[in-house]
Design an enzyme around this catalytic site. Structure first.
Site, short mmCIF file in Angstrom:
data_model
loop_
_atom_site.label_atom_id
_atom_site.label_comp_id
_atom_site.label_asym_id
_atom_site.label_seq_id
_atom_site.Cartn_x
_atom_site.Cartn_y
_atom_site.Cartn_z
N MET A 80 23.68 49.99 1.35
CA MET A 80 24.14 48.84 0.56
C MET A 80 23.77 47.45 0.93
O MET A 80 23.18 47.30 2.02
CB MET A 80 25.90 48.92 0.78
CG MET A 80 26.48 50.01 0.04
SD MET A 80 28.30 49.95 -0.16
CE MET A 80 28.62 51.34 -1.30
N ASP A 103 28.81 43.50 3.59
CA ASP A 103 27.45 42.90 3.43
C ASP A 103 27.49 41.59 4.26
O ASP A 103 26.20 41.24 4.37
CB ASP A 103 27.55 42.42 1.76
CG ASP A 103 27.50 43.40 0.93
OD1 ASP A 103 26.68 44.54 1.01
OD2 ASP A 103 27.94 43.27 -0.32
N THR A 110 36.41 36.98 -3.82
CA THR A 110 37.52 36.83 -3.36
C THR A 110 37.70 35.22 -2.89
O THR A 110 38.75 34.44 -3.41
CB THR A 110 37.77 37.52 -2.08
OG1 THR A 110 38.07 38.91 -2.69
CG2 THR A 110 39.43 37.10 -1.66
#
Length: 299
Positions: A120, A78, A56
């Site tokens: 993740m 993250d 982004t």
């Protein structure tokens, strides 16, 4: 449509986004930026506040270069956005992963198992390290430090011979093996995304083969990204939102809100876009030290 107070009232305890999201980047599509500029003109939009991670920010920087008044706020579980100590979503993801580890300990101890928990983290291991430390993991595998599967197996065998009857191994989805130690190329999904469960399943198989221990795997996946946000994330999002709105009203552009220490500051998008904030050595050392002490304490 114009957002009013009625539209946003009550969204504070909700996860996700009421606006929706996309991986489409205008600068990567022929005529994409021109289309954005035309839409902004047609809708009489004078500025954009973009919320997201590195992708982004990169796209937002390209639009800022094209003349769009642009302010960004870092939002990614993250926590890999350069220039800010924390990104919105990270604390919630770590809390969910830590709770999962707390629960996995129970079944691991009850059945004398090695439990591999995949979290993740494509390029960085922030969630794995933070949740692994908080949840008492015995091994933490992250992208920043390629692992040797034989060394991991040896350490687990030592633990189980010395004292422990169970172990927890946390692995970030982007963790990789040292060259020449494990023949494994992780598959990729759309947009180059990691295929959830690939590394976790492989680690489970390799550890079971090398140790002979009953080994199971838990893939947390998208459960880390949803649900009710923590109070810490709500506070950070609120502070970023006020700072972003103030920046727009003050006529600032091509900046990102950032948490620096205890302060909210504005940093230049050009200074942070395209950079990845890895887990610092100090935090990695904490994880390594606790793992070593856990093995040595019962030797």
């Amino acid at each position: 449509f114009p957002l009013t107070r009625d539209h946003v009232r009550g969204v504070l305890p909700l996860g996700g986004t009421m606006l929706g999201t996309t991986r489409f980047h205008p600068h990567e599509s022929n005529g994409g930026i021109d289309a954005v500029l035309e839409t902004l003109k047609h809708e009489h939009i004078g500025a954009l506040i973009c919320v997201g991670g590195d992708g982004t920010l990169h796209a937002a920087g390209k639009l800022a270069e094209a003349g769009v008044t642009m302010v960004c706020a870092p939002k990614t579980i993250d926590n890999d956005v350069w220039g800010t100590d924390r990104s919105v979503g990270f604390d919630t993801a770590v809390s969910i992963a830590t709770e999962a580890l707390d629960r996995v300990h129970t079944t691991a101890e009850s059945h004398d198992r090695v439990m591999v928990v995949e979290v993740m983290g494509h390029h960085v291991g922030w969630i794995a390290v933070a949740a692994g430390i908080a949840g008492g993991a015995d091994q933490i595998l992250i992208p920043e430090e390629p692992f040797d599967i034989d060394e991991i197996a040896a350490q687990l065998r030592h633990r189980h011979k010395s004292y422990a009857s169970s172990s927890i191994v946390v692995v970030a989805e982007g963790a990789t093996a040292k060259e020449g130690t494990l023949d494994f190329t992780p598959p990729e999904g759309p947009y180059g995304a990691i295929v959830a469960g690939a590394i976790g399943e492989r680690i489970k198989y390799e550890l079971a083969e090398r140790t002979g221990f009953d080994t199971r795997v838990t893939i947390l996946g998208h459960v880390q990204r949803g649900g009710t946000p923590t109070a810490t994330d709500r506070l950070l999002a609120s502070r970023f939102g006020v700072a972003a709105a103030d920046a727009v009203h003050e006529g600032k552009t091509s900046v990102m809100t950032a948490l620096v220490g205890d302060r909210i500051e504005l940093v230049d998008i050009a200074e942070v876009a395209g950079k990845v904030k890895e887990v610092p050595e100090e935090l990695r050392n904490v994880a390594r030290t606790l793992a070593r002490q856990g093995a040595a304490a019962f030797a």
